[in-house]
Design an enzyme around this catalytic site. Structure first.
Site, PDB file in Angstrom:
ATOM      1  N   HIS A 155     -13.333 -48.817 -24.574  1.00 33.76           N
ATOM      2  CA  HIS A 155     -14.103 -47.782 -23.873  1.00 33.76           C
ATOM      3  C   HIS A 155     -15.593 -48.100 -23.901  1.00 33.76           C
ATOM      4  O   HIS A 155     -16.232 -48.000 -24.948  1.00 33.76           O
ATOM      5  CB  HIS A 155     -13.818 -46.414 -24.519  1.00 33.76           C
ATOM      6  CG  HIS A 155     -14.506 -45.286 -23.830  1.00 33.76           C
ATOM      7  ND1 HIS A 155     -15.037 -44.202 -24.502  1.00 33.76           N
ATOM      8  CD2 HIS A 155     -14.788 -45.084 -22.519  1.00 33.76           C
ATOM      9  CE1 HIS A 155     -15.588 -43.387 -23.631  1.00 33.76           C
ATOM     10  NE2 HIS A 155     -15.458 -43.888 -22.427  1.00 33.76           N
ATOM     11  N   GLU A 194     -15.943 -48.576 -27.810  1.00 29.09           N
ATOM     12  CA  GLU A 194     -14.901 -48.071 -28.708  1.00 29.09           C
ATOM     13  C   GLU A 194     -13.648 -48.932 -28.513  1.00 29.09           C
ATOM     14  O   GLU A 194     -13.202 -49.131 -27.381  1.00 29.09           O
ATOM     15  CB  GLU A 194     -14.574 -46.613 -28.388  1.00 29.09           C
ATOM     16  CG  GLU A 194     -15.680 -45.656 -28.799  1.00 29.09           C
ATOM     17  CD  GLU A 194     -15.348 -44.208 -28.447  1.00 29.09           C
ATOM     18  OE1 GLU A 194     -15.271 -43.379 -29.369  1.00 29.09           O
ATOM     19  OE2 GLU A 194     -15.179 -43.903 -27.251  1.00 29.09           O
ATOM     20  N   SER A 222     -11.597 -42.945 -20.511  1.00 30.79           N
ATOM     21  CA  SER A 222     -12.348 -42.156 -21.484  1.00 30.79           C
ATOM     22  C   SER A 222     -11.523 -40.967 -21.955  1.00 30.79           C
ATOM     23  O   SER A 222     -11.931 -40.263 -22.875  1.00 30.79           O
ATOM     24  CB  SER A 222     -13.665 -41.669 -20.868  1.00 30.79           C
ATOM     25  OG  SER A 222     -13.412 -41.004 -19.659  1.00 30.79           O
ATOM     26  N   ASN A 249     -16.612 -39.170 -27.243  1.00 33.74           N
ATOM     27  CA  ASN A 249     -16.461 -37.996 -26.377  1.00 33.74           C
ATOM     28  C   ASN A 249     -15.967 -36.770 -27.139  1.00 33.74           C
ATOM     29  O   ASN A 249     -16.187 -35.637 -26.724  1.00 33.74           O
ATOM     30  CB  ASN A 249     -15.547 -38.306 -25.192  1.00 33.74           C
ATOM     31  CG  ASN A 249     -16.303 -39.019 -24.081  1.00 33.74           C
ATOM     32  OD1 ASN A 249     -17.536 -38.952 -24.019  1.00 33.74           O
ATOM     33  ND2 ASN A 249     -15.583 -39.711 -23.220  1.00 33.74           N
TER      34      ASN A 249
HETATM   35  N1  CAA Z   1     -31.879 -55.970 -16.434  1.00 33.14           N
HETATM   36  C1  CAA Z   1     -32.217 -56.192 -17.718  1.00 33.14           C
HETATM   37  N2  CAA Z   1     -32.728 -55.220 -18.505  1.00 33.14           N
HETATM   38  C2  CAA Z   1     -32.932 -54.023 -17.942  1.00 33.14           C
HETATM   39  C3  CAA Z   1     -32.610 -53.727 -16.625  1.00 33.14           C
HETATM   40  C4  CAA Z   1     -32.069 -54.783 -15.837  1.00 33.14           C
HETATM   41  N3  CAA Z   1     -31.740 -54.616 -14.571  1.00 33.14           N
HETATM   42  N4  CAA Z   1     -32.907 -52.434 -16.354  1.00 33.14           N
HETATM   43  C5  CAA Z   1     -33.397 -51.920 -17.494  1.00 33.14           C
HETATM   44  N5  CAA Z   1     -33.424 -52.875 -18.441  1.00 33.14           N
HETATM   45  C6  CAA Z   1     -33.918 -52.758 -19.819  1.00 33.14           C
HETATM   46  C7  CAA Z   1     -35.380 -52.350 -19.809  1.00 33.14           C
HETATM   47  O1  CAA Z   1     -36.232 -53.466 -19.618  1.00 33.14           O
HETATM   48  C8  CAA Z   1     -35.525 -51.741 -21.180  1.00 33.14           C
HETATM   49  O2  CAA Z   1     -35.592 -52.777 -22.151  1.00 33.14           O
HETATM   50  P1  CAA Z   1     -36.627 -52.695 -23.388  1.00 33.14           P
HETATM   51  O3  CAA Z   1     -36.133 -51.548 -24.238  1.00 33.14           O
HETATM   52  O4  CAA Z   1     -36.494 -54.024 -24.038  1.00 33.14           O
HETATM   53  O5  CAA Z   1     -37.971 -52.439 -22.760  1.00 33.14           O
HETATM   54  C9  CAA Z   1     -34.171 -51.032 -21.359  1.00 33.14           C
HETATM   55  O6  CAA Z   1     -33.251 -51.730 -20.495  1.00 33.14           O
HETATM   56  C10 CAA Z   1     -34.217 -49.579 -20.970  1.00 33.14           C
HETATM   57  O7  CAA Z   1     -34.563 -49.501 -19.588  1.00 33.14           O
HETATM   58  P2  CAA Z   1     -35.615 -48.486 -18.999  1.00 33.14           P
HETATM   59  O8  CAA Z   1     -36.819 -48.425 -19.887  1.00 33.14           O
HETATM   60  O9  CAA Z   1     -35.876 -48.821 -17.570  1.00 33.14           O
HETATM   61  O10 CAA Z   1     -34.825 -47.161 -18.956  1.00 33.14           O
HETATM   62  P3  CAA Z   1     -34.836 -45.945 -19.967  1.00 33.14           P
HETATM   63  O11 CAA Z   1     -35.728 -46.136 -21.109  1.00 33.14           O
HETATM   64  O12 CAA Z   1     -35.018 -44.803 -19.057  1.00 33.14           O
HETATM   65  O13 CAA Z   1     -33.351 -45.985 -20.535  1.00 33.14           O
HETATM   66  C11 CAA Z   1     -31.038 -45.552 -20.515  1.00 33.14           C
HETATM   67  C12 CAA Z   1     -32.249 -45.935 -19.692  1.00 33.14           C
HETATM   68  C13 CAA Z   1     -30.715 -46.691 -21.489  1.00 33.14           C
HETATM   69  C14 CAA Z   1     -29.876 -45.368 -19.565  1.00 33.14           C
HETATM   70  C15 CAA Z   1     -31.357 -44.264 -21.320  1.00 33.14           C
HETATM   71  O14 CAA Z   1     -31.798 -43.278 -20.452  1.00 33.14           O
HETATM   72  C16 CAA Z   1     -30.182 -43.745 -22.093  1.00 33.14           C
HETATM   73  O15 CAA Z   1     -29.819 -44.266 -23.134  1.00 33.14           O
HETATM   74  N6  CAA Z   1     -29.551 -42.675 -21.565  1.00 33.14           N
HETATM   75  C17 CAA Z   1     -28.359 -42.079 -22.149  1.00 33.14           C
HETATM   76  C18 CAA Z   1     -27.172 -42.789 -21.588  1.00 33.14           C
HETATM   77  C19 CAA Z   1     -25.897 -42.308 -22.213  1.00 33.14           C
HETATM   78  O16 CAA Z   1     -25.844 -41.421 -23.045  1.00 33.14           O
HETATM   79  N7  CAA Z   1     -24.789 -42.922 -21.792  1.00 33.14           N
HETATM   80  C20 CAA Z   1     -23.497 -42.569 -22.252  1.00 33.14           C
HETATM   81  C21 CAA Z   1     -22.874 -41.667 -21.256  1.00 33.14           C
HETATM   82  S1  CAA Z   1     -21.278 -41.137 -21.787  1.00 33.14           S
HETATM   83  C22 CAA Z   1     -20.256 -42.367 -21.270  1.00 33.14           C
HETATM   84  O17 CAA Z   1     -20.614 -43.286 -20.619  1.00 33.14           O
HETATM   85  C23 CAA Z   1     -18.859 -42.282 -21.724  1.00 33.14           C
HETATM   86  C24 CAA Z   1     -17.954 -41.331 -21.103  1.00 33.14           C
HETATM   87  O18 CAA Z   1     -16.770 -41.527 -21.274  1.00 33.14           O
HETATM   88  C25 CAA Z   1     -18.346 -40.136 -20.388  1.00 33.14           C
END
Ligand code: CAA
Length: 288
Positions: free
Chosen positions: A140, A152, A119, A190
Site C-alpha cells: 500500500h 505498508e 487501501s 488508514n
Molecule cells: N520531482 C522531484 N522532486 C519533486 C518534484 C518533482 N516533480 N515535485 C516536488 N518535489 C520535491 C520538492 O523539491 C521538495 O523537495 P525538498 O524537500 O528536498 O525541497 C519536496 O518534493 C516537496 O515538494 P514541494 O515543496 O513542492 O511540496 P510541499 O512541500 O507542498 O509538499 C507534499 C507536498 C509532500 C504532498 C505535502 O503536502 C504532504 O506531505 N502532504 C500530505 C500528503 C499525504 O498525507 N498523503 C497521504 C494521503 S493518504 C493515502 O495516500 C493513502 C490512502 O489510502 C488514502
C-alpha cells in the site's frame, strides 16, 4: 529469487507513481492500462513529474530519459507474464481485482508474486481466489507516491514468510520505509487517518470551527503538512467514503461511521480536488 521485472496493473494516479518509483530504482517495468488513451494519460503523468524534477535540478534530462526507457506500456495483461512481481493498482472493486488476478494466473509462472495496492479491500479475499495464495501480499503506497516515503507491506494468514522478506527488500530498494501490517481494514495508516479525517468533518458539521481554522489548527498546531479537510480534498471524498464504509461495516464502531455531510457532498458530486470542488473550490488549481 530476487525481483527484477515488475508489472503494474493500472496507470492512474497511484499506478503511475508506482511505475515511476520502480523504474527510478532500476527495475524494468511493464504497465498495463485498459486502453491506449488511459495508458497515454498515465505515462504522460510520469513524464510531467520527471520533467518537474529536471526543472528543479533534481535530475538531468539524460537521467529522465533513462527512467522512461525502463518503462513499457501495454493494454494486455498477458504481457505481464514474465514479471517476478505484479503490483495491482486498478479500480477499488473486489470483482475487478478477482478478474485481474484470474487473468494473471493464466499468464504468470507459479513463482510470480502478486501485490495489491488496495487501501481498503481484503488481501486475504483476493489471495484466496488465486492459484498462489501464499505468494500474495498488500503493498500500500501513499499519494503522491514519488514523494511519500512510506509503504505498508500487508500479510494475510496465508502469506509465505520468504515472500514477505522478498517484498520488504524490494520496497526498501525503491527506497521506501516499510510498515508491516496485518490484513485488517485500513491496515495501520488508514486505521488512524480515516477516523481523524471523519472527526474533522464532524467538527465542521457541528459548527464548532470553520474549515480554515480546522486545517490551520492541525497544520500550525501539530505540524502536519496539510490540514485534514485539505487532505480529504486530495484523497477524494468518494474514496474516503468508500474506505469508511468498509471499515464501519467490519468494526461497527461509531468512529468509522461516515458523517452525513460527507455522504451528501459525495452525492452532490463534490469529490475534492479531482472534481474541482470538495471542502474547497479547486477550479483555479489552488484551494479557495
Ligand atoms: N520531482 C522531484 N522532486 C519533486 C518534484 C518533482 N516533480 N515535485 C516536488 N518535489 C520535491 C520538492 O523539491 C521538495 O523537495 P525538498 O524537500 O528536498 O525541497 C519536496 O518534493 C516537496 O515538494 P514541494 O515543496 O513542492 O511540496 P510541499 O512541500 O507542498 O509538499 C507534499 C507536498 C509532500 C504532498 C505535502 O503536502 C504532504 O506531505 N502532504 C500530505 C500528503 C499525504 O498525507 N498523503 C497521504 C494521503 S493518504 C493515502 O495516500 C493513502 C490512502 O489510502 C488514502
Amino acid at each position: 529469487m530476487a525481483i527484477q521485472k515488475v508489472g503494474v496493473v493500472g496507470c492512474g494516479l497511484m499506478g503511475s507513481g508506482i511505475v515511476q518509483v520502480c523504474a527510478q530504482a532500476g527495475y524494468d517495468v511493464t504497465v498495463r492500462e485498459i486502453d491506449d488513451a488511459a495508458l497515454a494519460k498515465g505515462l504522460g503523468r510520469i513524464d510531467k513529474f520527471l520533467q518537474g524534477g529536471v526543472d528543479k535540478g533534481k535530475m538531468t534530462a539524460e537521467q529522465k530519459a533513462a527512467v522512461l526507457g525502463k518503462i513499457k506500456g501495454t493494454t494486455k495483461l498477458a504481457d505481464l507474464g514474465g514479471c517476478d512481481l505484479v503490483i495491482e493498482a486498478a479500480v477499488e472493486n473486489i470483482a475487478a481485482k478477482h478478474e485481474v488476478f484470474a487473468a494473471l494466473d493464466a499468464a504468470c509462472g507459479p513463482e510470480t508474486i502478486y501485490a495489491s495496492n488496495t487501501s481498503s479491500l481484503s488481501i486475504t479475499e483476493m489471495a484466496a481466489k488465486t492459484k498462489r495464495p501464499a505468494r500474495v501480499v498488500g503493498l500500500h503506497f501513499f499519494n503522491p507516491v514519488p514523494l511519500m516515503q512510506l509503504v505498508e507491506v500487508v500479510r494475510t494468514p496465508m502469506t509465505d514468510a520468504a515472500v514477505l522478506a522478498e517484498v520488504d527488500a524490494f520496497a526498501q530498494k525503491l527506497p521506501k520505509t516499510v510498515v508491516s501490517a496485518q490484513d485488517t481494514p485500513g491496515f495501520v495508516v488508514n486505521r488512524l487517518l480515516v477516523p481523524y479525517i471523519l472527526d474533522a468533518i464532524r467538527v465542521y458539521e457541528q459548527g464548532l470551527a470553520s474549515k480554515e481554522d480546522i486545517d490551520n489548527g492541525m497544520k500550525l498546531g501539530c505540524g502536519h503538512p496539510m490540514g485534514p479537510l485539505t487532505l480529504l480534498d486530495f484523497v477524494g471524498l468518494d474514496t474516503t467514503l468508500y474506505i469508511a464504509e468498509i471499515m464501519f461495516d467490519e468494526f461497527k464502531e461509531p468512529r468509522f461511521a461516515p458523517p452525513p455531510l460527507l455522504k451528501r457532498m459525495v452525492l452532490a458530486g463534490w469529490h475534492g480536488r479531482k472534481s474541482g470542488r470538495g471542502f474547497y473550490d479547486w477550479s483555479s488549481g489552488q484551494p479557495r
